[in-house]
Design a protein around this motif. Structure first.
Motif, PDB file in Angstrom:
ATOM      1  N   UNK A   1       6.512   4.918  -4.481  1.00  0.00           N
ATOM      2  CA  UNK A   1       5.408   5.661  -5.081  1.00  0.00           C
ATOM      3  C   UNK A   1       4.122   4.827  -5.100  1.00  0.00           C
ATOM      4  N   UNK A   2       4.251   3.529  -5.335  1.00  0.00           N
ATOM      5  CA  UNK A   2       3.076   2.657  -5.297  1.00  0.00           C
ATOM      6  C   UNK A   2       2.506   2.591  -3.885  1.00  0.00           C
ATOM      7  N   UNK A   3       3.358   2.486  -2.883  1.00  0.00           N
ATOM      8  CA  UNK A   3       2.894   2.466  -1.495  1.00  0.00           C
ATOM      9  C   UNK A   3       2.111   3.736  -1.165  1.00  0.00           C
ATOM     10  N   UNK A   4       2.662   4.873  -1.566  1.00  0.00           N
ATOM     11  CA  UNK A   4       2.006   6.150  -1.291  1.00  0.00           C
ATOM     12  C   UNK A   4       0.675   6.276  -2.032  1.00  0.00           C
ATOM     13  N   UNK A   5       0.649   5.855  -3.291  1.00  0.00           N
ATOM     14  CA  UNK A   5      -0.573   5.948  -4.083  1.00  0.00           C
ATOM     15  C   UNK A   5      -1.643   5.001  -3.554  1.00  0.00           C
ATOM     16  N   UNK A   6      -1.265   3.790  -3.188  1.00  0.00           N
ATOM     17  CA  UNK A   6      -2.230   2.838  -2.631  1.00  0.00           C
ATOM     18  C   UNK A   6      -2.797   3.374  -1.318  1.00  0.00           C
ATOM     19  N   UNK A   7      -1.951   3.950  -0.493  1.00  0.00           N
ATOM     20  CA  UNK A   7      -2.415   4.521   0.780  1.00  0.00           C
ATOM     21  C   UNK A   7      -3.397   5.664   0.523  1.00  0.00           C
ATOM     22  N   UNK A   8      -3.114   6.484  -0.460  1.00  0.00           N
ATOM     23  CA  UNK A   8      -4.014   7.587  -0.794  1.00  0.00           C
ATOM     24  C   UNK A   8      -5.364   7.060  -1.291  1.00  0.00           C
ATOM     25  N   UNK A   9      -5.332   6.050  -2.137  1.00  0.00           N
ATOM     26  CA  UNK A   9      -6.580   5.444  -2.606  1.00  0.00           C
ATOM     27  C   UNK A   9      -7.388   4.898  -1.434  1.00  0.00           C
ATOM     28  N   UNK A  10      -6.721   4.216  -0.517  1.00  0.00           N
ATOM     29  CA  UNK A  10      -7.416   3.661   0.653  1.00  0.00           C
ATOM     30  C   UNK A  10      -7.997   4.758   1.543  1.00  0.00           C
ATOM     31  N   UNK A  11      -7.260   5.855   1.699  1.00  0.00           N
ATOM     32  CA  UNK A  11      -7.784   6.975   2.503  1.00  0.00           C
ATOM     33  C   UNK A  11      -9.059   7.552   1.891  1.00  0.00           C
ATOM     34  N   UNK A  12      -9.179   7.419   0.582  1.00  0.00           N
ATOM     35  CA  UNK A  12     -10.362   7.914  -0.116  1.00  0.00           C
ATOM     36  C   UNK A  12     -11.448   6.839  -0.247  1.00  0.00           C
ATOM     37  N   UNK A  13     -11.285   5.739   0.458  1.00  0.00           N
ATOM     38  CA  UNK A  13     -12.314   4.711   0.509  1.00  0.00           C
ATOM     39  C   UNK A  13     -12.174   3.577  -0.484  1.00  0.00           C
ATOM     40  N   UNK A  14     -11.111   3.545  -1.265  1.00  0.00           N
ATOM     41  CA  UNK A  14     -10.925   2.475  -2.253  1.00  0.00           C
ATOM     42  C   UNK A  14     -10.346   1.229  -1.599  1.00  0.00           C
ATOM     43  N   UNK A  15     -10.645   0.115  -2.195  1.00  0.00           N
ATOM     44  CA  UNK A  15     -10.060  -1.161  -1.779  1.00  0.00           C
ATOM     45  C   UNK A  15      -8.944  -1.491  -2.761  1.00  0.00           C
ATOM     46  N   UNK A  16      -7.752  -1.758  -2.241  1.00  0.00           N
ATOM     47  CA  UNK A  16      -6.587  -2.058  -3.080  1.00  0.00           C
ATOM     48  C   UNK A  16      -5.991  -3.384  -2.622  1.00  0.00           C
ATOM     49  N   UNK A  17      -5.783  -4.299  -3.570  1.00  0.00           N
ATOM     50  CA  UNK A  17      -5.185  -5.600  -3.292  1.00  0.00           C
ATOM     51  C   UNK A  17      -3.870  -5.726  -4.053  1.00  0.00           C
TER      52      UNK A  17
END
Length: 100
Positions: free
Chosen positions: A61-77
């Motif tokens: 679920x974290x992988x999917x959520x991080x990918x979604x955030x990145x698709x929307x232009x967010x930077x996730x570390x």
């Protein structure tokens, strides 16, 4: 020797952010699971940070959520140790603009 727990890594992240004048906000979203642990607001940008214990892995679920955030232009570390936190802080302090 055992590795430090996740809360120690998160505490180090918080201390380093404060030392550099960054906001490091705890991120909790009751209606959505898998969100990163922290939102860091720095002069160069606002980014999400997931904190794991050393060697810890993201849940699906974290992988999917991080990918979604990145698709929307967010930077996730993702950081899982103190040297990783140091690299993250250096990234925020570095001369190049933040990219997704």
């Amino acid at each position: 020797m055992t590795s430090p727990p996740e809360r120690d890594i998160e505490g180090y992240l918080l201390a380093q952010c404060r030392a550099h004048g960054f906001l490091c906000l705890k991120f909790v979203s009751p209606a959505r699971g898998g969100v990163p642990d922290r939102i860091v607001v720095a002069p160069r940008g606002t980014v999400f940070v997931e904190v794991k214990r050393p060697g810890g892995r993201l849940r699906k679920l974290q992988q999917l959520t991080h990918a979604k955030l990145r698709r929307h232009g967010a930077e996730v570390h993702v950081v899982d140790d103190k040297p990783g936190v140091d690299v993250f802080i250096a990234h925020l302090l570095g001369p190049q603009p933040i990219s997704s």
